[in-house]
Design a protein around this motif. Structure first.
Motif, PDB file in Angstrom:
ATOM      1  N   THR A 159       1.741  -8.788   0.220  1.00  0.00           N
ATOM      2  CA  THR A 159       1.839  -8.482  -1.201  1.00  0.00           C
ATOM      3  C   THR A 159       0.910  -7.312  -1.490  1.00  0.00           C
ATOM      4  O   THR A 159      -0.278  -7.378  -1.189  1.00  0.00           O
ATOM      5  N   VAL A 161      -0.753  -4.577  -4.221  1.00  0.00           N
ATOM      6  CA  VAL A 161      -1.066  -4.333  -5.620  1.00  0.00           C
ATOM      7  C   VAL A 161      -2.045  -3.176  -5.721  1.00  0.00           C
ATOM      8  O   VAL A 161      -2.778  -2.874  -4.779  1.00  0.00           O
ATOM      9  N   GLY A 162      -2.082  -2.516  -6.881  1.00  0.00           N
ATOM     10  CA  GLY A 162      -3.102  -1.510  -7.156  1.00  0.00           C
ATOM     11  C   GLY A 162      -2.635  -0.084  -6.942  1.00  0.00           C
ATOM     12  O   GLY A 162      -1.515   0.189  -6.519  1.00  0.00           O
ATOM     13  N   ARG A 166      -3.020  -1.829  -2.096  1.00  0.00           N
ATOM     14  CA  ARG A 166      -3.711  -2.475  -0.978  1.00  0.00           C
ATOM     15  C   ARG A 166      -3.132  -3.869  -0.791  1.00  0.00           C
ATOM     16  O   ARG A 166      -2.567  -4.440  -1.710  1.00  0.00           O
ATOM     17  N   ALA A 168      -2.988  -7.542  -0.941  1.00  0.00           N
ATOM     18  CA  ALA A 168      -3.685  -8.571  -1.704  1.00  0.00           C
ATOM     19  C   ALA A 168      -3.526  -9.942  -1.086  1.00  0.00           C
ATOM     20  O   ALA A 168      -4.239 -10.876  -1.432  1.00  0.00           O
ATOM     21  N   MET A 196      -2.068 -13.205  -6.861  1.00  0.00           N
ATOM     22  CA  MET A 196      -3.147 -12.826  -5.966  1.00  0.00           C
ATOM     23  C   MET A 196      -4.234 -12.076  -6.732  1.00  0.00           C
ATOM     24  O   MET A 196      -3.940 -11.310  -7.644  1.00  0.00           O
ATOM     25  N   ASP A 198      -7.094  -9.195  -7.475  1.00  0.00           N
ATOM     26  CA  ASP A 198      -7.157  -7.779  -7.144  1.00  0.00           C
ATOM     27  C   ASP A 198      -7.995  -7.586  -5.883  1.00  0.00           C
ATOM     28  O   ASP A 198      -9.091  -8.146  -5.776  1.00  0.00           O
ATOM     29  N   PRO A 199      -7.512  -6.812  -4.903  1.00  0.00           N
ATOM     30  CA  PRO A 199      -8.244  -6.706  -3.638  1.00  0.00           C
ATOM     31  C   PRO A 199      -9.615  -6.061  -3.756  1.00  0.00           C
ATOM     32  O   PRO A 199     -10.532  -6.395  -3.008  1.00  0.00           O
ATOM     33  N   GLN A 202     -11.913  -8.664  -5.239  1.00  0.00           N
ATOM     34  CA  GLN A 202     -12.108  -9.700  -4.225  1.00  0.00           C
ATOM     35  C   GLN A 202     -13.137  -9.254  -3.194  1.00  0.00           C
ATOM     36  O   GLN A 202     -13.998 -10.031  -2.771  1.00  0.00           O
ATOM     37  N   ASN A 247     -10.651 -10.992 -12.492  1.00  0.00           N
ATOM     38  CA  ASN A 247      -9.528 -11.259 -11.594  1.00  0.00           C
ATOM     39  C   ASN A 247      -9.964 -11.693 -10.209  1.00  0.00           C
ATOM     40  O   ASN A 247      -9.138 -11.953  -9.353  1.00  0.00           O
TER      41      ASN A 247
END
Length: 261
Positions: A159, A161-162, A166, A168, A196, A198-199, A202, A247
């Protein structure tokens, strides 16, 4: 041809709970209309009638709001939901059972000839407003979150995102088939949404966890040194116990937060 059309209509009804019957899908879904136009235009493109193919693809864009270059290669059961603003470039390749939502761009990043647009494998979902740019490969089962900008290859089942996108999270192999079946029954991953974190947040929160653990060890070391008769000056450190990134997950509190030395 009729069998292929029935397959396309069924794929729409399987993925869109708003689709009530085959006639509604055939008459009211611009995504399906764009695919039918593209099949004609792609065949003309292959026959060398390239001006006619481009002209008809422009006409299809006026009618559907979806721009698909006649040279793009598209697999079976391709579904474009809503579709307004979707752009698919000349050298794009799309596998089977792929879903795109409105505002998606499969675009290029180079003025050079040759392969310059993305390749999407089977069972890929691209969320609303997402951009997949350049000759990148999106592996099977991947999910591209809404408004993500993908500039590099996407691994299987990931997956993204961003901006830039990246990883996630990834679906475990042993649960992939079960999730696919459940998603199909309930209407897919609508608009490519993901729960998920946000990487970036995280990663930052993981570092904060490490800082808390290190701080706890230092507090314990200070206690042992004092117990052995050592002299240490008290130093007031900045408080970070309430630090949190939206997040992400809240850093775990440590026993040394209230007794720093």
């Amino acid at each position: 041809m009729l069998k292929r059309l029935k397959e396309d209509i069924r794929s729409v009804m399987d993925r869109d709970p708003a689709a009530r019957n085959a006639f509604e899908v055939l008459s009211c879904y611009p995504g399906l209309h764009a695919i039918l136009w593209h099949r004609l235009n792609h065949r003309l493109w292959g026959w060398g009638l390239r001006w006619l193919a481009r002209f008809l693809s422009t006409l299809a864009r006026w009618l559907t709001g979806i721009e698909i270059h006649p040279g793009a290669r598209i697999g079976r059961r391709f579904f474009i939901d809503h579709g307004m603003g979707v752009v698919i470039g000349e050298t794009a390749e799309i596998g089977d059972d792929v879903t795109l939502y409105h505002g998606v761009t499969l675009g290029g990043t180079s003025l050079d000839g040759g392969k310059r647009h993305p390749t999407l494998a089977n069972d890929v979902v691209v969320g609303a407003g997402a951009k997949v740019l350049g000759p990148v490969s999106v592996a099977s089962g991947a999910r591209i979150g809404s408004n993500a900008v993908v500039l590099r290859d996407v691994p299987e089942g990931a997956t993204m995102v961003g901006i830039p996108a990246r990883v996630a999270g990834r679906r475990p192999d042993e649960t992939a088939r079960r999730r696919e079946e459940t998603a199909r029954r309930l209407g897919f991953d609508a608009y490519g949404q993901t729960d998920m974190p946000d990487p970036v947040s995280q990663a930052i929160n993981s570092m904060l966890d490490h800082i808390h653990a290190t701080d706890e060890r230092l507090v314990e070391m200070c206690r042992v040194i004092r117990k052995l008769g050592g002299q240490l000056e008290d130093v007031e450190l900045p408080e970070i116990a309430d630090c949190e990134i939206e997040n992400g997950h809240r850093p775990r509190p440590t026993s040394g937060d209230s007794d720093r030395s």
